[in-house]
Scaffold this motif. Structure first.
Motif, PDB file in Angstrom:
ATOM      1  N   TRP A 107       0.834  -1.203   0.000  1.00  0.00           N
ATOM      2  CA  TRP A 107       0.000   0.000   0.000  1.00  0.00           C
ATOM      3  C   TRP A 107       0.866   1.250   0.000  1.00  0.00           C
ATOM      4  CZ3 TRP A 107      -4.940   0.370   3.492  1.00  0.00           C
ATOM      5  CH2 TRP A 107      -5.940  -0.476   2.964  1.00  0.00           C
ATOM      6  N   LYS A 108       0.437   2.241  -0.763  1.00  0.00           N
ATOM      7  CA  LYS A 108       1.066   3.559  -0.792  1.00  0.00           C
ATOM      8  C   LYS A 108       0.117   4.582  -0.164  1.00  0.00           C
ATOM      9  CE  LYS A 108       1.299   3.565  -5.291  1.00  0.00           C
ATOM     10  NZ  LYS A 108       0.666   2.256  -5.534  1.00  0.00           N
ATOM     11  N   LEU A 109       0.654   5.385   0.769  1.00  0.00           N
ATOM     12  CA  LEU A 109      -0.121   6.452   1.402  1.00  0.00           C
ATOM     13  C   LEU A 109       0.477   7.797   1.024  1.00  0.00           C
ATOM     14  CD1 LEU A 109      -0.700   5.126   5.055  1.00  0.00           C
ATOM     15  CD2 LEU A 109      -1.886   4.492   2.951  1.00  0.00           C
ATOM     16  N   SER A 110      -0.371   8.739   0.663  1.00  0.00           N
ATOM     17  CA  SER A 110       0.081  10.056   0.215  1.00  0.00           C
ATOM     18  C   SER A 110       0.074  11.062   1.361  1.00  0.00           C
ATOM     19  CB  SER A 110      -0.843  10.552  -0.907  1.00  0.00           C
ATOM     20  OG  SER A 110      -0.485  11.860  -1.322  1.00  0.00           O
ATOM     21  N   MET A 111       1.182  11.813   1.483  1.00  0.00           N
ATOM     22  CA  MET A 111       1.332  12.793   2.559  1.00  0.00           C
ATOM     23  C   MET A 111       2.152  13.976   2.053  1.00  0.00           C
ATOM     24  SD  MET A 111       0.848  13.919   5.520  1.00  0.00           S
ATOM     25  CE  MET A 111       1.159  14.055   7.263  1.00  0.00           C
ATOM     26  N   TRP A 112       1.831  15.173   2.484  1.00  0.00           N
ATOM     27  CA  TRP A 112       2.613  16.354   2.160  1.00  0.00           C
ATOM     28  C   TRP A 112       3.587  16.624   3.302  1.00  0.00           C
ATOM     29  CZ3 TRP A 112      -2.362  15.976   3.675  1.00  0.00           C
ATOM     30  CH2 TRP A 112      -2.714  16.582   4.877  1.00  0.00           C
ATOM     31  N   GLY A 113       4.596  17.429   3.043  1.00  0.00           N
ATOM     32  CA  GLY A 113       5.553  17.771   4.090  1.00  0.00           C
ATOM     33  C   GLY A 113       6.476  16.612   4.434  1.00  0.00           C
ATOM     34  N   ASN A 114       7.182  16.765   5.528  1.00  0.00           N
ATOM     35  CA  ASN A 114       8.149  15.772   5.987  1.00  0.00           C
ATOM     36  C   ASN A 114       7.548  14.888   7.089  1.00  0.00           C
ATOM     37  OD1 ASN A 114      10.242  16.843   4.335  1.00  0.00           O
ATOM     38  ND2 ASN A 114      10.527  18.503   5.818  1.00  0.00           N
ATOM     39  N   PRO A 115       8.221  13.782   7.439  1.00  0.00           N
ATOM     40  CA  PRO A 115       7.779  12.982   8.594  1.00  0.00           C
ATOM     41  C   PRO A 115       7.722  13.869   9.837  1.00  0.00           C
ATOM     42  CG  PRO A 115       9.434  11.789   7.344  1.00  0.00           C
ATOM     43  CD  PRO A 115       9.397  13.178   6.769  1.00  0.00           C
ATOM     44  N   ARG A 116       6.648  13.707  10.631  1.00  0.00           N
ATOM     45  CA  ARG A 116       6.443  14.558  11.804  1.00  0.00           C
ATOM     46  C   ARG A 116       5.478  13.863  12.747  1.00  0.00           C
ATOM     47  NH1 ARG A 116       4.105  16.330   7.222  1.00  0.00           N
ATOM     48  NH2 ARG A 116       1.975  17.152   7.187  1.00  0.00           N
ATOM     49  N   ALA A 117       5.073  14.565  13.805  1.00  0.00           N
ATOM     50  CA  ALA A 117       4.212  13.951  14.815  1.00  0.00           C
ATOM     51  C   ALA A 117       2.920  13.410  14.217  1.00  0.00           C
ATOM     52  CB  ALA A 117       3.901  14.960  15.924  1.00  0.00           C
ATOM     53  N   LEU A 118       2.346  14.131  13.253  1.00  0.00           N
ATOM     54  CA  LEU A 118       1.100  13.681  12.619  1.00  0.00           C
ATOM     55  C   LEU A 118       1.256  12.336  11.935  1.00  0.00           C
ATOM     56  CD1 LEU A 118      -1.820  14.117  11.646  1.00  0.00           C
ATOM     57  CD2 LEU A 118      -0.905  15.497   9.764  1.00  0.00           C
ATOM     58  N   SER A 119       2.441  12.049  11.436  1.00  0.00           N
ATOM     59  CA  SER A 119       2.654  10.796  10.711  1.00  0.00           C
ATOM     60  C   SER A 119       3.293   9.705  11.565  1.00  0.00           C
ATOM     61  CB  SER A 119       3.528  11.041   9.474  1.00  0.00           C
ATOM     62  OG  SER A 119       4.777  11.607   9.827  1.00  0.00           O
ATOM     63  N   ALA A 120       3.662  10.032  12.812  1.00  0.00           N
ATOM     64  CA  ALA A 120       4.379   9.071  13.658  1.00  0.00           C
ATOM     65  C   ALA A 120       3.564   7.810  13.904  1.00  0.00           C
ATOM     66  CB  ALA A 120       4.763   9.721  14.986  1.00  0.00           C
ATOM     67  N   GLY A 121       2.269   7.974  14.158  1.00  0.00           N
ATOM     68  CA  GLY A 121       1.425   6.813  14.419  1.00  0.00           C
ATOM     69  C   GLY A 121       1.280   5.913  13.210  1.00  0.00           C
ATOM     70  N   MET A 122       1.171   6.498  12.032  1.00  0.00           N
ATOM     71  CA  MET A 122       1.027   5.700  10.819  1.00  0.00           C
ATOM     72  C   MET A 122       2.339   5.008  10.461  1.00  0.00           C
ATOM     73  SD  MET A 122      -2.126   5.779  10.006  1.00  0.00           S
ATOM     74  CE  MET A 122      -2.268   5.270   8.290  1.00  0.00           C
ATOM     75  N   GLU A 123       3.448   5.639  10.772  1.00  0.00           N
ATOM     76  CA  GLU A 123       4.740   4.977  10.562  1.00  0.00           C
ATOM     77  C   GLU A 123       4.832   3.744  11.471  1.00  0.00           C
ATOM     78  OE1 GLU A 123       6.861   5.326   8.320  1.00  0.00           O
ATOM     79  OE2 GLU A 123       6.973   7.401   7.645  1.00  0.00           O
ATOM     80  N   GLU A 124       4.337   3.877  12.703  1.00  0.00           N
ATOM     81  CA  GLU A 124       4.357   2.734  13.610  1.00  0.00           C
ATOM     82  C   GLU A 124       3.402   1.652  13.112  1.00  0.00           C
ATOM     83  OE1 GLU A 124       6.062   0.590  16.172  1.00  0.00           O
ATOM     84  OE2 GLU A 124       6.587   2.712  16.256  1.00  0.00           O
ATOM     85  N   LEU A 125       2.257   2.063  12.588  1.00  0.00           N
ATOM     86  CA  LEU A 125       1.324   1.092  12.016  1.00  0.00           C
ATOM     87  C   LEU A 125       1.994   0.291  10.913  1.00  0.00           C
ATOM     88  CD1 LEU A 125      -1.678   0.031  11.737  1.00  0.00           C
ATOM     89  CD2 LEU A 125      -1.881   1.716   9.884  1.00  0.00           C
TER      90      LEU A 125
END
Length: 345
Positions: free
Chosen positions: A33-51
């Protein structure tokens, strides 16, 4: 029996178990699966990275999820459009980037909602992600709500004269979306709805005076603090919903055990998001106080702001949307769930 691996993962710890790599606990086909995100890795994406890590571990590497940052897959405002045509399997979205595409979701951006307590916020948004109007907004874009980004309350950073008085907001060009933007307009500010990644450049070009972002992590993630000269510390005018959604076609095509794996880890994703925000605050607040003028409002000023920009903005939003969906019901649900969460504490 206590699952030490899962406990460690929930705490954000890397675990090295003796012997070979983790055996698959969930069997199934190979999926990427590919997920689309703007900006850099940050707190908002931390949970999804762990997922992504948990899903790979649980399936022995058969189910892979990768977040593509910097708008590599799609511009921030066009993630929903790309989901309709099955451009990728999931995305982060911010409701106020495209209010016409997700009108019911704009309830999350109304000012002064009862979402200041992190536990209440998590409960309310989790329940709202199952609300028929919220689900229907995403169905139009071949998407399903997954987890809230649980964005902290906003504060505002800016350049020029610090707005020590409420009338100092007159004429200031403020990046703020949705109902929060409407609240700032009630103070005489000029609302701007720039994507996060364009905000720092707008400051540099002199096209913007102030920017509202989730406090404090997003100001730093998008380098607003490097441009700003002052910050509000207790305005707490509201927040938004920058959450995560999945492509409905892709989700429906998953085997049931993979669907369950994703849904069983929603709490993990949100807990890690909130922990990451708190960690950023510990680091960022001292720096803010060192490098910028701190603006703190009195209880009387805050009460005046809420009177001017609270209920009037709510009423306008409900009236503007009553023919599109049950806007009164959506608004009331926020308060109902907040009361349930408070009663359970």
């Amino acid at each position: 029996m206590l699952n030490l691996k899962k406990c460690a993962v929930a705490l954000g710890l890397a675990v090295a178990m003796p012997g070979t790599a983790f055996a698959a606990n969930v069997d199934g086909p190979s999926v990427f699966w590919k997920l689309s995100m703007w900006g850099n890795p940050r707190a908002l994406s931390a949970g999804m990275e762990e997922l992504s890590k948990v899903v790979a571990e649980e399936t022995g590497g058969k189910f892979q999820i990768k977040i593509f940052y910097g708008g590599q897959l799609s511009p921030a405002r066009e993630n929903l459009d790309a989901l309709v045509v099955n451009g990728f399997e999931g995305a982060a979205i911010c409701n106020f980037y495209h209010p016409g595409k997700n009108p019911a979701w704009m309830v999350f951006s109304l000012p002064f909602l009862p979402l200041g307590d992190p536990k209440v916020d998590k409960y309310v948004r989790s329940k709202m992600f199952e609300h028929p109007a919220i689900v229907a907004d995403m169905e139009r874009w071949n998407a399903i709500p997954y987890v809230s980004g649980l964005l902290p309350q906003y504060e505002i950073l800016g350049k020029g004269k610090p707005p020590a008085e409420l009338n100092d907001w007159q004429g200031k060009r403020v990046r703020a979306g949705g109902g929060l933007g409407s609240a700032m307009e009630k103070l005489g500010a000029v609302k701007q709805t720039l994507p996060a990644g364009e905000t720092s450049i707008a400051f540099q070009r002199g096209a913007l005076d102030a920017a509202a972002f989730p406090y404090t992590y997003a100001h730093v993630a998008f380098k607003i603090n490097e441009e700003a000269e002052w910050f509000t510390s207790n305005l707490a005018p509201g927040t938004s919903e920058c959450g995560w959604v999945f492509n409905k076609t892709s989700y429906d095509a998953l085997p049931p055990q993979y669907q369950k794996l994703l849904m069983d880890n929603r709490d993990l994703v949100m807990d890690i998001e909130q922990a990451a925000y708190a960690t950023q605050d510990e680091k960022n607040l001292p720096e803010f106080e060192k490098t910028m003028t701190k603006v703190t409002y009195s209880d009387e000023q805050l009460a005046e702001f809420r009177e001017i920009a609270g209920k009037p903005v709510w009423d306008e939003w409900i009236a503007a949307n009553k023919d599109k969906f049950d806007s009164q019901g959506v608004f009331d649900a926020i308060w109902q769930y907040a009361e349930e969460a408070k009663a359970a504490q």
